[in-house]
Design a protein around this motif. Structure first.
Motif, PDB file in Angstrom:
ATOM      1  N   VAL A  15     -26.597 -12.090 -19.755  1.00 33.13           N
ATOM      2  CA  VAL A  15     -26.520 -11.336 -21.069  1.00 33.13           C
ATOM      3  C   VAL A  15     -25.243 -11.571 -21.510  1.00 33.13           C
ATOM      4  O   VAL A  15     -24.952 -11.588 -22.700  1.00 33.13           O
ATOM      5  N   LYS A  16     -24.156 -11.932 -20.532  1.00 34.71           N
ATOM      6  CA  LYS A  16     -22.877 -12.413 -20.934  1.00 34.71           C
ATOM      7  C   LYS A  16     -22.709 -13.368 -21.513  1.00 34.71           C
ATOM      8  O   LYS A  16     -22.264 -13.764 -22.818  1.00 34.71           O
ATOM      9  N   ALA A  17     -23.615 -14.711 -21.316  1.00 34.21           N
ATOM     10  CA  ALA A  17     -23.707 -15.855 -22.132  1.00 34.21           C
ATOM     11  C   ALA A  17     -24.399 -15.490 -23.532  1.00 34.21           C
ATOM     12  O   ALA A  17     -24.010 -16.302 -24.375  1.00 34.21           O
ATOM     13  N   ALA A  18     -25.327 -14.801 -23.462  1.00 35.58           N
ATOM     14  CA  ALA A  18     -26.287 -14.425 -24.732  1.00 35.58           C
ATOM     15  C   ALA A  18     -25.049 -14.007 -25.699  1.00 35.58           C
ATOM     16  O   ALA A  18     -24.875 -14.173 -26.765  1.00 35.58           O
ATOM     17  N   HIS A  19     -24.152 -12.982 -25.469  1.00 43.28           N
ATOM     18  CA  HIS A  19     -23.488 -12.108 -25.956  1.00 43.28           C
ATOM     19  C   HIS A  19     -22.307 -13.289 -26.642  1.00 43.28           C
ATOM     20  O   HIS A  19     -22.016 -13.175 -27.896  1.00 43.28           O
ATOM     21  N   LEU A  20     -21.852 -14.049 -25.767  1.00 45.21           N
ATOM     22  CA  LEU A  20     -20.713 -15.234 -26.280  1.00 45.21           C
ATOM     23  C   LEU A  20     -21.409 -16.126 -27.334  1.00 45.21           C
ATOM     24  O   LEU A  20     -20.750 -16.390 -28.394  1.00 45.21           O
ATOM     25  N   TRP A  26     -21.489 -15.142 -34.955  1.00 43.83           N
ATOM     26  CA  TRP A  26     -21.186 -14.218 -35.955  1.00 43.83           C
ATOM     27  C   TRP A  26     -19.628 -14.544 -36.386  1.00 43.83           C
ATOM     28  O   TRP A  26     -19.401 -14.539 -37.690  1.00 43.83           O
ATOM     29  N   MET A  27     -18.689 -15.292 -35.677  1.00 46.04           N
ATOM     30  CA  MET A  27     -17.551 -15.739 -35.819  1.00 46.04           C
ATOM     31  C   MET A  27     -17.738 -16.849 -37.094  1.00 46.04           C
ATOM     32  O   MET A  27     -16.870 -16.952 -38.122  1.00 46.04           O
ATOM     33  N   ALA A  28     -18.714 -17.585 -36.761  1.00 48.68           N
ATOM     34  CA  ALA A  28     -18.995 -18.934 -37.673  1.00 48.68           C
ATOM     35  C   ALA A  28     -19.050 -18.346 -39.231  1.00 48.68           C
ATOM     36  O   ALA A  28     -18.653 -18.617 -40.101  1.00 48.68           O
ATOM     37  N   LEU A  71     -26.650  -8.335 -32.838  1.00 47.30           N
ATOM     38  CA  LEU A  71     -26.955  -8.781 -31.415  1.00 47.30           C
ATOM     39  C   LEU A  71     -25.698  -8.666 -30.628  1.00 47.30           C
ATOM     40  O   LEU A  71     -26.013  -8.353 -29.212  1.00 47.30           O
ATOM     41  N   VAL A  72     -24.480  -8.974 -31.351  1.00 50.01           N
ATOM     42  CA  VAL A  72     -23.442  -9.029 -30.328  1.00 50.01           C
ATOM     43  C   VAL A  72     -23.150  -7.448 -29.932  1.00 50.01           C
ATOM     44  O   VAL A  72     -22.485  -7.357 -29.081  1.00 50.01           O
ATOM     45  N   TRP A  73     -23.415  -6.529 -31.002  1.00 54.73           N
ATOM     46  CA  TRP A  73     -23.347  -4.897 -30.621  1.00 54.73           C
ATOM     47  C   TRP A  73     -24.241  -5.029 -29.438  1.00 54.73           C
ATOM     48  O   TRP A  73     -23.843  -4.143 -28.398  1.00 54.73           O
ATOM     49  N   LEU A  78     -24.488  -3.371 -23.633  1.00 54.56           N
ATOM     50  CA  LEU A  78     -25.219  -3.508 -22.455  1.00 54.56           C
ATOM     51  C   LEU A  78     -24.051  -3.990 -21.282  1.00 54.56           C
ATOM     52  O   LEU A  78     -24.283  -3.282 -20.375  1.00 54.56           O
ATOM     53  N   LEU A  79     -23.235  -4.692 -21.728  1.00 51.20           N
ATOM     54  CA  LEU A  79     -22.480  -5.088 -20.730  1.00 51.20           C
ATOM     55  C   LEU A  79     -21.424  -4.247 -20.420  1.00 51.20           C
ATOM     56  O   LEU A  79     -21.036  -3.934 -19.350  1.00 51.20           O
ATOM     57  N   ALA A  80     -20.978  -3.379 -21.499  1.00 51.76           N
ATOM     58  CA  ALA A  80     -20.076  -2.195 -21.388  1.00 51.76           C
ATOM     59  C   ALA A  80     -20.796  -1.224 -20.522  1.00 51.76           C
ATOM     60  O   ALA A  80     -19.970  -0.673 -19.434  1.00 51.76           O
ATOM     61  N   GLY A  89      -8.713   0.500 -20.330  1.00 52.81           N
ATOM     62  CA  GLY A  89      -7.956   0.349 -21.505  1.00 52.81           C
ATOM     63  C   GLY A  89      -8.228  -0.733 -22.461  1.00 52.81           C
ATOM     64  O   GLY A  89      -8.438  -0.739 -23.720  1.00 52.81           O
ATOM     65  N   TRP A  90      -8.454  -2.005 -21.727  1.00 52.14           N
ATOM     66  CA  TRP A  90      -8.636  -3.399 -22.504  1.00 52.14           C
ATOM     67  C   TRP A  90     -10.006  -3.315 -23.496  1.00 52.14           C
ATOM     68  O   TRP A  90      -9.981  -3.600 -24.497  1.00 52.14           O
ATOM     69  N   PHE A  91     -10.870  -2.448 -22.776  1.00 52.90           N
ATOM     70  CA  PHE A  91     -12.151  -2.465 -23.321  1.00 52.90           C
ATOM     71  C   PHE A  91     -12.077  -1.361 -24.782  1.00 52.90           C
ATOM     72  O   PHE A  91     -12.612  -1.914 -25.562  1.00 52.90           O
TER      73      PHE A  91
HETATM   74  C1  HEM Z   1     -19.724  -5.655 -30.788  1.00 50.28           C
HETATM   75  C2  HEM Z   1     -18.975  -5.102 -29.745  1.00 50.28           C
HETATM   76  C3  HEM Z   1     -18.814  -5.652 -28.507  1.00 50.28           C
HETATM   77  C4  HEM Z   1     -18.705  -5.021 -27.262  1.00 50.28           C
HETATM   78  C5  HEM Z   1     -19.361  -3.712 -26.928  1.00 50.28           C
HETATM   79  C6  HEM Z   1     -18.370  -5.930 -26.138  1.00 50.28           C
HETATM   80  C7  HEM Z   1     -18.534  -5.789 -24.839  1.00 50.28           C
HETATM   81  C8  HEM Z   1     -17.959  -6.784 -24.200  1.00 50.28           C
HETATM   82  C9  HEM Z   1     -18.159  -6.558 -22.420  1.00 50.28           C
HETATM   83  C10 HEM Z   1     -18.343  -5.301 -21.796  1.00 50.28           C
HETATM   84  C11 HEM Z   1     -17.864  -7.609 -21.881  1.00 50.28           C
HETATM   85  C12 HEM Z   1     -17.927  -7.890 -20.530  1.00 50.28           C
HETATM   86  C13 HEM Z   1     -16.286  -8.061 -20.002  1.00 50.28           C
HETATM   87  C14 HEM Z   1     -16.309  -8.108 -18.415  1.00 50.28           C
HETATM   88  O1  HEM Z   1     -17.374  -8.545 -17.794  1.00 50.28           O
HETATM   89  O2  HEM Z   1     -15.163  -8.357 -17.880  1.00 50.28           O
HETATM   90  C15 HEM Z   1     -17.760  -8.636 -22.810  1.00 50.28           C
HETATM   91  C16 HEM Z   1     -17.459 -10.005 -22.716  1.00 50.28           C
HETATM   92  C17 HEM Z   1     -16.773 -10.847 -23.427  1.00 50.28           C
HETATM   93  N1  HEM Z   1     -16.849 -10.698 -25.009  1.00 50.28           N
HETATM   94 FE1  HEM Z   1     -17.414  -8.782 -25.837  1.00 50.28          FE
HETATM   95  N2  HEM Z   1     -18.196  -7.149 -26.926  1.00 50.28           N
HETATM   96  C18 HEM Z   1     -18.050  -7.135 -28.149  1.00 50.28           C
HETATM   97  C19 HEM Z   1     -17.679  -7.954 -29.260  1.00 50.28           C
HETATM   98  C20 HEM Z   1     -17.185  -9.088 -28.738  1.00 50.28           C
HETATM   99  C21 HEM Z   1     -16.443  -9.890 -30.009  1.00 50.28           C
HETATM  100  C22 HEM Z   1     -16.502  -9.864 -31.341  1.00 50.28           C
HETATM  101  C23 HEM Z   1     -15.698 -10.907 -28.992  1.00 50.28           C
HETATM  102  C24 HEM Z   1     -14.921 -12.114 -29.784  1.00 50.28           C
HETATM  103  C25 HEM Z   1     -14.525 -12.273 -30.935  1.00 50.28           C
HETATM  104  C26 HEM Z   1     -15.932 -10.814 -28.003  1.00 50.28           C
HETATM  105  C27 HEM Z   1     -15.540 -11.595 -26.972  1.00 50.28           C
HETATM  106  C28 HEM Z   1     -16.006 -11.710 -25.469  1.00 50.28           C
HETATM  107  C29 HEM Z   1     -15.539 -12.532 -24.719  1.00 50.28           C
HETATM  108  C30 HEM Z   1     -14.909 -13.743 -24.784  1.00 50.28           C
HETATM  109  C31 HEM Z   1     -15.965 -12.137 -23.089  1.00 50.28           C
HETATM  110  C32 HEM Z   1     -16.147 -12.811 -22.081  1.00 50.28           C
HETATM  111  C33 HEM Z   1     -15.436 -12.229 -21.118  1.00 50.28           C
HETATM  112  C34 HEM Z   1     -15.580 -12.754 -19.672  1.00 50.28           C
HETATM  113  O3  HEM Z   1     -15.609 -13.746 -19.282  1.00 50.28           O
HETATM  114  O4  HEM Z   1     -15.358 -11.848 -18.742  1.00 50.28           O
HETATM  115  N3  HEM Z   1     -16.902  -9.778 -27.665  1.00 50.28           N
HETATM  116  N4  HEM Z   1     -17.993  -8.253 -24.137  1.00 50.28           N
END
Ligand code: HEM
Length: 150
Positions: A15-20, A26-28, A71-73, A78-80, A89-91
Motif C-alpha cells: 500500500v505504501k508503494a502504491a501511495h508513493l 500527483w506531483m507531476a 488515490l493518494v488520499w 489507509l496507511l494512517a 505530530g509529524w503526521f
Molecule cells: C493525501 C493524504 C496523505 C496521507 C493521509 C498520507 C499518509 C501517509 C502515511 C500514514 C504514511 C506511512 C508513514 C510510515 O509508515 O511511517 C505515508 C508514507 C509516505 N508518504 Fe504520505 N500521505 C498523504 C499524502 C502524501 C503526499 C502528498 C506526499 C508527498 C508529497 C507523501 C509522501 C509520503 C512518503 C515519502 C512516504 C514514505 C515514508 C516511509 O518510507 O515511511 N504522502 N503517507
C-alpha cells in the motif's frame, strides 16, 4: 518488523508503494499544470493556441490530477489508520500540508476556468511565484514523513 503490524499486515509495504507511485503522478500534475498556465497567459483569448491550452489543461486535470489526488488520499488514509498516525505530530503536520496542497489544486481548477473565459487574473510574475508552492510543499512533506522531526 514494525511495517508489518496493523490490519494491513503484509499488504502494508504494498500500500505504501502504491501511495508513493500516485504521489509521484500527483506531483507531476501539480508541477505541469501551473507551468501550462504560464504559457497559456501569453496567448490571445479566442485564438487557436488559447483553445489548445484550454484542452491540454483540462486533460491534465481530469486524467492526472483528479484521479492521482483521490488515490493518494485513499491510500494515505489507509496507511494512517494502519499505524495509528493521528497521535503522531509529524503526521498531523503532514496532514495539514496535504490539505493545503489539495486546496491549491482547487485554486488551480478555478484559475483554469478563468483562463478559459479569456481572463488573465494574475500578473505573470505572481503566477510564477505560485508555481513554486507544490515543490516547497513536497519537500516539507518528505522531511516530515522521513525525518519525523516531531
Ligand atoms: C493525501 C493524504 C496523505 C496521507 C493521509 C498520507 C499518509 C501517509 C502515511 C500514514 C504514511 C506511512 C508513514 C510510515 O509508515 O511511517 C505515508 C508514507 C509516505 N508518504 Fe504520505 N500521505 C498523504 C499524502 C502524501 C503526499 C502528498 C506526499 C508527498 C508529497 C507523501 C509522501 C509520503 C512518503 C515519502 C512516504 C514514505 C515514508 C516511509 O518510507 O515511511 N504522502 N503517507
Amino acid at each position: 518488523m514494525d511495517g508489518l503490524v496493523g490490519f494491513l499486515g503484509n499488504a502494508y509495504p504494498w500500500v505504501k508503494a502504491a501511495h508513493l507511485t500516485f504521489v509521484i503522478f500527483w506531483m507531476a500534475g501539480l508541477f505541469i499544470l501551473p507551468r501550462f498556465y504560464v504559457y497559456h497567459h501569453e496567448t490571445t483569448p479566442g485564438s487557436a493556441e488559447d483553445r489548445a491550452w484550454i484542452e491540454r489543461e483540462e486533460r491534465v486535470r481530469s486524467i492526472i490530477l483528479g484521479p492521482a489526488m483521490g488515490l493518494v488520499w485513499i491510500l494515505g488514509l489507509l496507511l494512517a489508520a494502519n499505524i495509528g498516525a493521528w497521535h503522531q505530530g509529524w503526521f498531523v503536520a503532514k496532514f495539514l500540508m496535504v490539505v493545503a496542497l489539495s486546496g491549491y489544486q482547487g485554486w488551480l481548477a478555478v484559475y483554469g476556468k478563468r483562463l478559459a473565459q479569456g481572463k488573465r487574473p494574475l500578473e505573470n510574475r505572481t503566477l510564477r511565484i505560485m508555481n513554486e508552492i507544490p515543490g516547497i510543499a513536497a519537500a516539507l512533506i518528505v522531511v516530515l514523513v522521513i525525518v519525523k522531526p516531531f
